[in-house]
Design an enzyme around this catalytic site. Structure first.
Site, mmCIF file in Angstrom:
data_model
loop_
_atom_site.group_PDB
_atom_site.id
_atom_site.type_symbol
_atom_site.label_atom_id
_atom_site.label_comp_id
_atom_site.label_asym_id
_atom_site.label_seq_id
_atom_site.Cartn_x
_atom_site.Cartn_y
_atom_site.Cartn_z
ATOM 1 N N LYS A 44 0.834 -1.202 0.000
ATOM 2 C CA LYS A 44 0.000 0.000 0.000
ATOM 3 C C LYS A 44 0.872 1.257 0.000
ATOM 4 O O LYS A 44 0.645 2.186 -0.782
ATOM 5 C CB LYS A 44 -0.942 0.006 1.218
ATOM 6 C CG LYS A 44 -2.170 -0.904 1.096
ATOM 7 C CD LYS A 44 -3.098 -0.734 2.285
ATOM 8 C CE LYS A 44 -4.274 -1.689 2.231
ATOM 9 N NZ LYS A 44 -5.306 -1.286 1.226
ATOM 10 N N LYS A 138 -25.202 -0.870 1.624
ATOM 11 C CA LYS A 138 -25.049 0.203 0.626
ATOM 12 C C LYS A 138 -26.264 1.127 0.664
ATOM 13 O O LYS A 138 -26.141 2.346 0.470
ATOM 14 C CB LYS A 138 -24.820 -0.391 -0.763
ATOM 15 C CG LYS A 138 -23.417 -1.004 -0.893
ATOM 16 C CD LYS A 138 -23.129 -1.571 -2.278
ATOM 17 C CE LYS A 138 -21.696 -2.069 -2.359
ATOM 18 N NZ LYS A 138 -21.362 -2.650 -3.693
HETATM 19 P P1 NDP Z 1 -10.931 -3.664 -1.754
HETATM 20 O O1 NDP Z 1 -11.174 -4.939 -1.039
HETATM 21 O O2 NDP Z 1 -9.845 -3.557 -2.751
HETATM 22 O O3 NDP Z 1 -10.787 -2.517 -0.629
HETATM 23 C C1 NDP Z 1 -10.794 -1.166 -1.061
HETATM 24 C C2 NDP Z 1 -10.267 -0.276 0.006
HETATM 25 O O4 NDP Z 1 -11.116 -0.286 1.141
HETATM 26 C C3 NDP Z 1 -8.920 -0.660 0.590
HETATM 27 O O5 NDP Z 1 -7.875 -0.411 -0.307
HETATM 28 C C4 NDP Z 1 -8.885 0.232 1.823
HETATM 29 O O6 NDP Z 1 -8.469 1.550 1.497
HETATM 30 C C5 NDP Z 1 -10.364 0.338 2.184
HETATM 31 N N1 NDP Z 1 -10.589 -0.308 3.476
HETATM 32 C C6 NDP Z 1 -10.719 -1.623 3.721
HETATM 33 N N2 NDP Z 1 -10.837 -1.821 5.041
HETATM 34 C C7 NDP Z 1 -10.776 -0.593 5.625
HETATM 35 C C8 NDP Z 1 -10.819 -0.125 6.968
HETATM 36 N N3 NDP Z 1 -10.968 -0.961 7.978
HETATM 37 N N4 NDP Z 1 -10.713 1.208 7.196
HETATM 38 C C9 NDP Z 1 -10.572 2.066 6.154
HETATM 39 N N5 NDP Z 1 -10.524 1.697 4.850
HETATM 40 C C10 NDP Z 1 -10.614 0.375 4.619
HETATM 41 O O7 NDP Z 1 -12.333 -3.202 -2.465
HETATM 42 P P2 NDP Z 1 -12.854 -3.620 -3.918
HETATM 43 O O8 NDP Z 1 -12.180 -2.741 -4.923
HETATM 44 O O9 NDP Z 1 -12.803 -5.089 -4.067
HETATM 45 O O10 NDP Z 1 -14.423 -3.221 -3.834
HETATM 46 C C11 NDP Z 1 -14.827 -1.901 -4.031
HETATM 47 C C12 NDP Z 1 -16.320 -1.884 -4.347
HETATM 48 O O11 NDP Z 1 -16.551 -2.637 -5.536
HETATM 49 C C13 NDP Z 1 -17.219 -2.479 -3.265
HETATM 50 O O12 NDP Z 1 -18.385 -1.678 -3.151
HETATM 51 C C14 NDP Z 1 -17.591 -3.839 -3.831
HETATM 52 O O13 NDP Z 1 -18.916 -4.232 -3.416
HETATM 53 C C15 NDP Z 1 -17.588 -3.601 -5.319
HETATM 54 N N6 NDP Z 1 -17.241 -4.814 -6.091
HETATM 55 C C16 NDP Z 1 -18.000 -5.146 -7.181
HETATM 56 C C17 NDP Z 1 -17.660 -6.234 -7.947
HETATM 57 C C18 NDP Z 1 -18.445 -6.573 -9.173
HETATM 58 O O14 NDP Z 1 -18.196 -7.611 -9.776
HETATM 59 N N7 NDP Z 1 -19.358 -5.746 -9.582
HETATM 60 C C19 NDP Z 1 -16.497 -7.065 -7.631
HETATM 61 C C20 NDP Z 1 -15.775 -6.652 -6.458
HETATM 62 C C21 NDP Z 1 -16.127 -5.542 -5.718
HETATM 63 P P3 NDP Z 1 -6.922 2.036 1.502
HETATM 64 O O15 NDP Z 1 -6.567 2.018 0.053
HETATM 65 O O16 NDP Z 1 -6.973 3.399 2.117
HETATM 66 O O17 NDP Z 1 -6.155 1.049 2.325
HETATM 67 C C1 GFR Z 2 -21.860 -8.232 -9.492
HETATM 68 O O1 GFR Z 2 -22.137 -7.400 -8.378
HETATM 69 C C2 GFR Z 2 -21.400 -7.618 -7.240
HETATM 70 C C3 GFR Z 2 -20.361 -8.533 -7.138
HETATM 71 C C4 GFR Z 2 -21.746 -6.835 -6.137
HETATM 72 O O2 GFR Z 2 -22.811 -5.983 -6.258
HETATM 73 C C5 GFR Z 2 -21.056 -6.922 -4.949
HETATM 74 C C6 GFR Z 2 -19.997 -7.819 -4.836
HETATM 75 C C7 GFR Z 2 -19.673 -8.608 -5.915
HETATM 76 C C8 GFR Z 2 -18.542 -9.568 -5.757
HETATM 77 C C9 GFR Z 2 -19.019 -10.994 -5.704
HETATM 78 C C10 GFR Z 2 -19.508 -11.450 -4.357
HETATM 79 O O3 GFR Z 2 -18.895 -10.882 -3.289
HETATM 80 O O4 GFR Z 2 -17.759 -9.552 -6.940
HETATM 81 C C11 GFR Z 2 -17.163 -10.747 -7.095
HETATM 82 C C12 GFR Z 2 -17.830 -11.763 -6.218
HETATM 83 C C13 GFR Z 2 -16.806 -12.171 -5.202
HETATM 84 C C14 GFR Z 2 -16.709 -13.633 -5.181
HETATM 85 C C15 GFR Z 2 -16.086 -14.351 -6.242
HETATM 86 C C16 GFR Z 2 -17.229 -14.315 -4.105
HETATM 87 C C17 GFR Z 2 -17.104 -15.696 -4.026
HETATM 88 C C18 GFR Z 2 -16.452 -16.394 -5.036
HETATM 89 O O5 GFR Z 2 -16.296 -17.758 -4.975
HETATM 90 C C19 GFR Z 2 -15.945 -15.720 -6.139
HETATM 91 O O6 GFR Z 2 -15.326 -16.508 -7.091
HETATM 92 C C20 GFR Z 2 -14.827 -15.835 -8.212
#
Ligand code: NDP
Ligand code: GFR
Length: 312
Positions: A44, A138
């Site tokens: 980080k 959310k």
């Molecule tokens: P990450 O798991 O990469 O975490 C993002 C940041 O959250 C970290 O870098 C950190 O910020 C901050 N964070 C975590 N814990 C803490 C804490 N205790 N205190 C303060 N800050 C904290 O997030 P993602 O990028 O995976 O997810 C971001 C969004 O995207 C979420 O809303 C998730 O639901 C959504 N999402 C959607 C997916 C999809 O397929 N549509 C897939 C995955 C996620 P810092 O950089 O400051 O350390």
């Molecule tokens: C598609 O929209 C979302 C997806 C969302 O609105 C919030 C979070 C997600 C996450 C899913 C569930 O947390 O994006 C990826 C997926 C994370 C995940 C992937 C969880 C369990 C798994 O076994 C996995 O395999 C790829």
């Protein structure tokens, strides 16, 4: 009047680092929260230093220090938060309530883009347990934003390619299967798959776009609206080999839910809504809502055929 100043909170995260990159690329004065708590997380720290090398300003702060958040927010026009929301990583969506309080007190923010980037939580009222927690939390954040009369844009509507495309939508892996591929139902529910870099590009474009003020902006570019079957066919064509399809009924998909750990139960729930209900595409984008590729036709978004090439 130069480009609006953007603060990214969560800037070293999976989506966060892409938002920082897009903000710099689009010429915004870019600020990144440098949390006191990162301590010895060398990845980080070095990522933050690389952002500084690329022209970003690091702003020290902490979610346990309200004033530091107020001071950080006062430096900018727009705040984009990418707070973690994947359960097997960390999950801290509700922490954003502290950021909302700071933005409310500071009073200068012209747009707040909270951590969404997935299924539209306003349409997930019937989501199954325990995965519904993602959407319930959310919605708590959205309520706080709207009660504080903070101008917002909600960016949602698609699947991150990194979690859904490389693995051909298989759970618990990020790479393509070699022999058998599990197909959810008949594999015909339309899904939206996006390269995370494009999600970041679109998100930053909404930041100072009046058309996105107090709106939900769905990311649903036509060529990335695909069924799981179509995605599998794209892979088979690229890879030159057919996979054996194993169809899983929704009953068989949900049956093992109770034996899984909590994080996996959440994921299974999310996958269920995406692939068995088609929740990303089972509604029209209506008046008062926007679609990113219509707002920004100039963005050449990455198609999934080319995204899949990296896995060959
Ligand atoms: P990450 O798991 O990469 O975490 C993002 C940041 O959250 C970290 O870098 C950190 O910020 C901050 N964070 C975590 N814990 C803490 C804490 N205790 N205190 C303060 N800050 C904290 O997030 P993602 O990028 O995976 O997810 C971001 C969004 O995207 C979420 O809303 C998730 O639901 C959504 N999402 C959607 C997916 C999809 O397929 N549509 C897939 C995955 C996620 P810092 O950089 O400051 O350390
Ligand atoms: C598609 O929209 C979302 C997806 C969302 O609105 C919030 C979070 C997600 C996450 C899913 C569930 O947390 O994006 C990826 C997926 C994370 C995940 C992937 C969880 C369990 C798994 O076994 C996995 O395999 C790829």
């Amino acid at each position: 009047m130069g480009k609006c100043k953007i603060l990214v909170v969560g800037g070293t995260g999976y989506m966060g680092k892409r938002i920082v990159k897009a903000s710099l690329a689009q010429g915004h004065p870019t600020y990144v929260l440098q949390r006191a708590e990162i301590g010895l997380d060398i990845d980080k720290l070095q990522m933050l230093l690389s952002f500084k090398d690329q022209g970003a300003h690091l702003v020290e702060g902490s979610f346990s220090d309200h004033q530091s958040l107020v001071d950080a927010v006062k430096l900018v026009d727009v705040v984009i938060c990418t707070m973690s929301g994947v359960h097997f990583r960390s999950h801290n969506i509700l922490l954003q309530l502290k950021l909302v309080q700071a933005i409310k007190e500071a009073g200068n923010v012209k747009r707040f883009i909270p951590s969404e980037f997935g299924m539209d939580p306003a349409r997930m009222g019937n989501a199954i347990e325990p995965g519904r927690v993602t959407f319930d939390e959310k919605m708590v954040v959205r309520k706080a934003i709207e009660e504080a009369k903070i101008p917002y844009t909600y960016v949602c509507g698609c699947c991150f390619a990194g979690y859904f495309v490389g693995n051909l939508c298989q759970l618990s892996t990020l790479v393509p299967p070699k022999e058998n591929v599990i197909v959810y139902g008949n594999g015909h529910k339309k899904v939206v798959f996006m390269d995370e870099d494009d999600i970041a590009t679109y998100t930053v474009k909404t930041a100072d776009d009046p058309r996105a003020l107090n709106k939900t902006v769905y990311i649903r570019p036509p060529e990335n609206i695909l069924t799981q079957k179509e995605l599998i066919e794209k892979w088979e064509k690229l890879n030159g080999r057919k996979l054996t399809k194993i169809t899983l009924s929704k009953e068989d998909f949900l049956a093992p839910l109770k034996e899984l750990d909590y994080a996996q139960q959440v994921g299974v729930g999310h996958f269920y809504h995406v692939f068995y209900e088609g929740c990303l595409t089972n509604f029209e984008i209506r008046e008062g809502e926007e679609e990113a590729s219509e707002l920004y036709p100039e963005v050449e978004y990455n198609r999934m055929d080319s995204y899949l090439k990296r896995f060959l």
